[in-house]
Motif scaffolding. Structure first.
Motif, PDB file in Angstrom:
ATOM      1  N   ALA A 150      72.308  28.328  -0.220  1.00 13.41           N
ATOM      2  CA  ALA A 150      71.494  29.538  -0.416  1.00 13.41           C
ATOM      3  C   ALA A 150      73.105  30.562  -1.379  1.00 13.41           C
ATOM      4  O   ALA A 150      72.766  30.786  -2.688  1.00 13.41           O
ATOM      5  CB  ALA A 150      71.801  30.997   0.173  1.00 13.41           C
ATOM      6  N   ALA A 151      73.844  29.273  -1.129  1.00 15.13           N
ATOM      7  CA  ALA A 151      74.444  29.834  -2.179  1.00 15.13           C
ATOM      8  C   ALA A 151      74.405  29.313  -3.734  1.00 15.13           C
ATOM      9  O   ALA A 151      75.475  30.211  -4.579  1.00 15.13           O
ATOM     10  CB  ALA A 151      76.726  29.953  -1.791  1.00 15.13           C
ATOM     11  N   ALA A 152      75.151  28.204  -3.789  1.00 15.55           N
ATOM     12  CA  ALA A 152      74.510  27.233  -4.593  1.00 15.55           C
ATOM     13  C   ALA A 152      72.961  27.913  -5.466  1.00 15.55           C
ATOM     14  O   ALA A 152      73.795  28.499  -7.112  1.00 15.55           O
ATOM     15  CB  ALA A 152      73.892  25.782  -4.812  1.00 15.55           C
ATOM     16  N   ALA A 153      72.784  28.430  -4.737  1.00 15.08           N
ATOM     17  CA  ALA A 153      71.543  29.040  -5.695  1.00 15.08           C
ATOM     18  C   ALA A 153      71.710  31.001  -5.978  1.00 15.08           C
ATOM     19  O   ALA A 153      71.435  31.320  -7.209  1.00 15.08           O
ATOM     20  CB  ALA A 153      70.278  29.390  -4.737  1.00 15.08           C
ATOM     21  N   ARG A 154      72.258  31.324  -5.553  1.00 20.62           N
ATOM     22  CA  ARG A 154      73.435  32.398  -5.712  1.00 20.62           C
ATOM     23  C   ARG A 154      74.123  32.405  -6.642  1.00 20.62           C
ATOM     24  O   ARG A 154      74.226  33.737  -7.866  1.00 20.62           O
ATOM     25  CB  ARG A 154      74.111  33.607  -4.095  1.00 20.62           C
ATOM     26  N   ALA A 155      74.753  31.298  -6.976  1.00 19.13           N
ATOM     27  CA  ALA A 155      76.019  31.261  -9.001  1.00 19.13           C
ATOM     28  C   ALA A 155      74.539  30.986  -9.459  1.00 19.13           C
ATOM     29  O   ALA A 155      74.951  31.230 -10.743  1.00 19.13           O
ATOM     30  CB  ALA A 155      76.387  29.897  -7.873  1.00 19.13           C
ATOM     31  N   GLU A 156      73.603  30.487  -9.271  1.00 17.40           N
ATOM     32  CA  GLU A 156      73.153  30.465 -10.565  1.00 17.40           C
ATOM     33  C   GLU A 156      72.425  31.579 -10.682  1.00 17.40           C
ATOM     34  O   GLU A 156      72.381  31.582 -12.278  1.00 17.40           O
ATOM     35  CB  GLU A 156      71.709  28.978  -9.918  1.00 17.40           C
ATOM     36  N   GLU A 157      71.501  32.417 -10.012  1.00 15.56           N
ATOM     37  CA  GLU A 157      70.944  33.310 -10.104  1.00 15.56           C
ATOM     38  C   GLU A 157      71.882  34.423 -11.138  1.00 15.56           C
ATOM     39  O   GLU A 157      72.096  34.831 -11.661  1.00 15.56           O
ATOM     40  CB  GLU A 157      70.491  33.946  -9.105  1.00 15.56           C
ATOM     41  N   MET A 158      73.484  34.375 -10.586  1.00 16.60           N
ATOM     42  CA  MET A 158      74.385  35.004 -11.354  1.00 16.60           C
ATOM     43  C   MET A 158      74.677  34.824 -12.408  1.00 16.60           C
ATOM     44  O   MET A 158      75.582  35.638 -13.292  1.00 16.60           O
ATOM     45  CB  MET A 158      76.168  35.069 -10.198  1.00 16.60           C
ATOM     46  N   GLY A 159      73.981  33.542 -12.911  1.00 14.49           N
ATOM     47  CA  GLY A 159      74.546  33.157 -14.135  1.00 14.49           C
ATOM     48  C   GLY A 159      75.797  32.662 -14.399  1.00 14.49           C
ATOM     49  O   GLY A 159      76.245  32.215 -16.003  1.00 14.49           O
ATOM     50  N   LEU A 160      76.870  31.800 -13.327  1.00 14.06           N
ATOM     51  CA  LEU A 160      77.635  30.959 -13.522  1.00 14.06           C
ATOM     52  C   LEU A 160      77.308  29.710 -13.996  1.00 14.06           C
ATOM     53  O   LEU A 160      75.917  28.988 -14.066  1.00 14.06           O
ATOM     54  CB  LEU A 160      77.907  30.418 -12.034  1.00 14.06           C
ATOM     55  N   ASP A 161      78.383  28.668 -14.762  1.00 13.58           N
ATOM     56  CA  ASP A 161      77.401  27.814 -15.902  1.00 13.58           C
ATOM     57  C   ASP A 161      77.863  26.081 -14.968  1.00 13.58           C
ATOM     58  O   ASP A 161      76.884  25.416 -15.387  1.00 13.58           O
ATOM     59  CB  ASP A 161      78.922  27.719 -16.520  1.00 13.58           C
ATOM     60  N   VAL A 162      78.709  26.376 -13.752  1.00 10.64           N
ATOM     61  CA  VAL A 162      78.555  25.052 -13.046  1.00 10.64           C
ATOM     62  C   VAL A 162      79.128  25.223 -11.603  1.00 10.64           C
ATOM     63  O   VAL A 162      79.939  26.158 -11.504  1.00 10.64           O
ATOM     64  CB  VAL A 162      79.562  24.116 -13.276  1.00 10.64           C
ATOM     65  N   ALA A 163      78.009  24.445 -10.955  1.00 12.82           N
ATOM     66  CA  ALA A 163      79.067  24.684  -9.030  1.00 12.82           C
ATOM     67  C   ALA A 163      79.011  22.968  -8.750  1.00 12.82           C
ATOM     68  O   ALA A 163      78.864  22.452  -9.233  1.00 12.82           O
ATOM     69  CB  ALA A 163      77.282  24.637  -8.182  1.00 12.82           C
ATOM     70  N   PHE A 164      80.182  23.228  -8.699  1.00 16.35           N
ATOM     71  CA  PHE A 164      81.250  21.724  -7.516  1.00 16.35           C
ATOM     72  C   PHE A 164      80.969  21.807  -6.314  1.00 16.35           C
ATOM     73  O   PHE A 164      81.109  23.443  -6.014  1.00 16.35           O
ATOM     74  CB  PHE A 164      82.588  21.771  -8.162  1.00 16.35           C
ATOM     75  N   ASN A 165      81.020  20.730  -5.304  1.00 15.36           N
ATOM     76  CA  ASN A 165      81.351  20.731  -4.596  1.00 15.36           C
ATOM     77  C   ASN A 165      82.237  20.066  -4.200  1.00 15.36           C
ATOM     78  O   ASN A 165      83.323  20.019  -5.307  1.00 15.36           O
ATOM     79  CB  ASN A 165      80.054  20.096  -3.248  1.00 15.36           C
ATOM     80  N   TRP A 166      82.926  18.972  -3.317  1.00 13.80           N
ATOM     81  CA  TRP A 166      84.192  18.307  -3.406  1.00 13.80           C
ATOM     82  C   TRP A 166      83.603  17.127  -1.895  1.00 13.80           C
ATOM     83  O   TRP A 166      82.254  17.351  -1.747  1.00 13.80           O
ATOM     84  CB  TRP A 166      85.285  18.669  -2.485  1.00 13.80           C
TER      85      TRP A 166
END
Length: 275
Positions: free
Chosen positions: A31-47
């Motif tokens: 859900a956090a990854a989906a929110r990041a995309e909806e907000m317009g962030l450019d990149v989602a990383f994990n580790w």
């Protein structure tokens, strides 16, 4: 070697988030990854770790690359990657095939993948001891990274089907004698940490390593980690003046509060509108 890229001043500002895959069930991370995309962030990383780095050392935690494959299906626009993959944990040619596969999965119907292949030499000793990897020395791990990156590059070039694009390689770490020399030879993005003065110095060292091998340093995008408490009007501006263009904020579970990233997105849009 990469194809020519824009000079630092011509690159747009980009904002990333590192969704730390710890202390949360997977649906909360997804859900956090989906929110990041909806907000317009450019990149989602994990580790790429096997145990939490903060909080309960034996708390909830998930593996990096299976998660990236899931994110590739669950998102459609945002770039995805590890910040960063530990080179020690996988055969380098297998890693190249994994990266190519996630690249294709992330392409959906556009035909262009969204994977950033973030990689480093590894450092978290608990991962090594618990999973049976040889920890060795920092220098030996860096030497192995330098040895394995050409294998990754050659396997990516040999795979059928080929990746959908030239998969960008992000290398993390600030060691001036070995790490930044490896960055100069192999990376499309360098990621580091520190204040603007520290980052500016690292850029100078990296530029010198590029000059030594005849590579245009402007081919390498400069990335830095920032905190949720940092003010983009202060730290962001200072790092931007030093050449940083990708700013990544770490966010942990179980809540994955992305609200502080909105000020960074607004700052990004103002900077890019005025460029």
């Amino acid at each position: 070697m990469t194809s020519p890229a824009p000079a630092a001043g011509d690159r747009p500002v980009r904002i990333g988030v590192q969704l730390q895959p710890q202390h949360a069930p997977y649906p909360a991370i997804r859900a956090a990854a989906a929110r990041a995309e909806e907000m317009g962030l450019d990149v989602a990383f994990n580790w790429d770790h096997f145990y939490p780095l903060y909080g309960d050392p034996d708390g909830l935690h998930f593996e990096c690359w299976t998660m990236l494959a899931a994110w590739a299906e669950a998102t459609s626009r945002i770039e995805i990657g590890a910040l960063v993959t530990c080179n020690s944990y996988r055969n380098p040619q297998l890693l190249a095939d994994m990266a190519r596969t996630v690249d294709h999965v992330s392409a959906h119907d556009t035909g262009t993948g969204r994977l950033v292949l973030g990689i480093g030499s590894g450092w978290f000793e608990k991962d090594y001891t618990e999973y049976g990897y040889e920890f060795g020395t920092a220098g030996a791990r860096l030497d192995k990274l330098a040895e394995d990156l050409p294998l990754i590059e050659s396997r990516l070039a040999a795979l059928n089907p080929a990746p959908t694009r030239r998969v960008p390689v992000l290398i993390g770490g600030g060691g001036e004698r070995k790490t930044l020399r490896i960055v100069a030879r192999h990376a499309d993005i360098w990621h580091g940490f520190g204040d603007a003065e520290t980052i500016a110095h690292k850029h100078e060292v990296l530029d010198a390593h590029c000059a030594a091998i005849g590579r245009d340093p402007h081919e390498i995008e400069r990335s830095a980690g920032v905190d949720t408490a940092d003010d983009p009007g202060e730290k962001g501006e200072a790092l931007h003046a030093a050449g940083t263009r990708l700013f990544t904020i770490g966010v942990g579970g179980p809540d994955f509060d992305l609200a502080p990233l909105q000020q960074w997105l607004s700052w990004r849009d103002e900077k890019n509108a005025g460029a």
